[in-house]
Design an enzyme around this catalytic site. Sequence first.
Site, mmCIF file in Angstrom:
data_model
loop_
_atom_site.group_PDB
_atom_site.id
_atom_site.type_symbol
_atom_site.label_atom_id
_atom_site.label_comp_id
_atom_site.label_asym_id
_atom_site.label_seq_id
_atom_site.Cartn_x
_atom_site.Cartn_y
_atom_site.Cartn_z
ATOM 1 N N LYS A 51 7.585 4.387 -10.297
ATOM 2 C CA LYS A 51 6.715 5.260 -10.083
ATOM 3 C C LYS A 51 5.608 3.798 -9.045
ATOM 4 O O LYS A 51 5.908 2.747 -8.823
ATOM 5 C CB LYS A 51 5.798 4.756 -10.868
ATOM 6 C CG LYS A 51 5.280 3.847 -11.772
ATOM 7 C CD LYS A 51 4.909 4.016 -13.764
ATOM 8 C CE LYS A 51 4.429 2.832 -14.540
ATOM 9 N NZ LYS A 51 4.731 2.530 -16.282
ATOM 10 N N TYR A 271 -20.957 -12.671 3.068
ATOM 11 C CA TYR A 271 -22.141 -11.409 2.482
ATOM 12 C C TYR A 271 -22.699 -12.738 1.106
ATOM 13 O O TYR A 271 -21.835 -13.114 0.193
ATOM 14 C CB TYR A 271 -21.026 -10.772 1.950
ATOM 15 C CG TYR A 271 -20.722 -9.702 3.008
ATOM 16 C CD1 TYR A 271 -21.963 -9.778 3.770
ATOM 17 C CD2 TYR A 271 -19.746 -9.439 3.690
ATOM 18 C CE1 TYR A 271 -21.457 -8.233 5.363
ATOM 19 C CE2 TYR A 271 -19.444 -8.642 4.048
ATOM 20 C CZ TYR A 271 -20.458 -8.514 5.620
ATOM 21 O OH TYR A 271 -20.407 -7.554 6.453
#
Length: 388
Positions: A51, A271
């Site tokens: 999956k 940042y």
Amino acid sequence: MSPTDLKTAPAPSSDLASAGAILTVDLDAVAANYRQLQSYAPGAEVAGVVKANAYGLGLAPVVRTLADAGCKTFFVADATEGVALRAALPEATIYVTNGLAANAAGAYRGHGLRPCLASLGEIKDWRREAKAAGRRLPAALHFDTGMSRLGLIGEEAALVLADRSRLDGIEVSLVMSHLACSDEAGHPLNARQLARFKTIRAAFPGTPASFANSSGILLGPEYHFDLVRPGYGLYGGTPFEGKPNPFRPTVKAEARVLQVRDVAEGETAGYGATWEAKGVRRLAVLSVGYADGYFRRLSSSAGGGRVWLGGQYAPVAGRVSMDLLIVDATGIPEGKVRRGDLAELIGPHVSLDEVANRAGTIGYEVLTSLGERYKRLYTGKTAAAAES
Ligand SMILES: *Cc1c(COP(=O)(O)O)cnc(C)c1O
């Protein structure tokens, strides 16, 4: 402040040179892990759980590798994944663990997908589809033994167990359940689920039974039944946290150095200016960020990731940006880090477990978050066929 430059690193092969980040998947390791799992469960069929794009490694190359190693039965999460798998492996037996989606029975039948039926409603839909097909249709019956997620439970389970005519038209090819705590060998829920599952499977004599995921296989032979469903172990994940990993790592993730620069004491990076240079520092800026699945939790003020660069560890400096990562490469000898070099994010020096732990998550999430921007390279015996 000007970048301290920097001769360019030797040019890698052309289309690789333009890749900011590279993911190398070792398909031989995937095959070796499959064989390893088979050796742990010699009496059982080893299916492959593929999956989420084979846990981020790439569906087609992984399933071809597994098929080559002898794998015949596969599990995907939903029908879309099943259709992609069917295209790669026309002969495979494919189970869909999320069950039968509403109004989708025709599509499942059309692509030869077997739903893991998890409710009376799904059973009813599949029976109707079988009637329309004029033949019995194969499916797994999924029982919930302690997960409270998908699966027949309580009254619904009792009804199915008591009255088999409720399954008319369905060829029950597998009876299955899923463990909630298999990565904690001593957890009492394991034995409780096992006891419940044994009762259920006894009601289906002659039908193959499936219970164990990767770590469930390592719980011991009692947990194996007829078919085991490993995913994470195939991809090199550690089955029990804090224990040695018996599986071979399968992925290496690397990011390109875009720039190297020296910063003066007191300068900040990134940042929020959360990192400050304590003395003159040398920073390397890498072409990877949280948009690539390099989690923001690896920022220096949080979990604090590190990469392997120029023969030593370089810790993350400041916040992880969307597309960029700053690392502190101070101390790496002059000339050992150059524009175009590759820093290892995950690999022989920085394990998947380390990245997961520092990011406050599990290796499953690290693998399945690896973004679309990685240039994916496949190595190993089945790699040539996989390159596409
Ligand atoms: C994901 C999944 C597996 C595989 O689990 P791993 O821990 O990756 O081995 C097996 N069965 C079901 C139902 C799953 O959802």
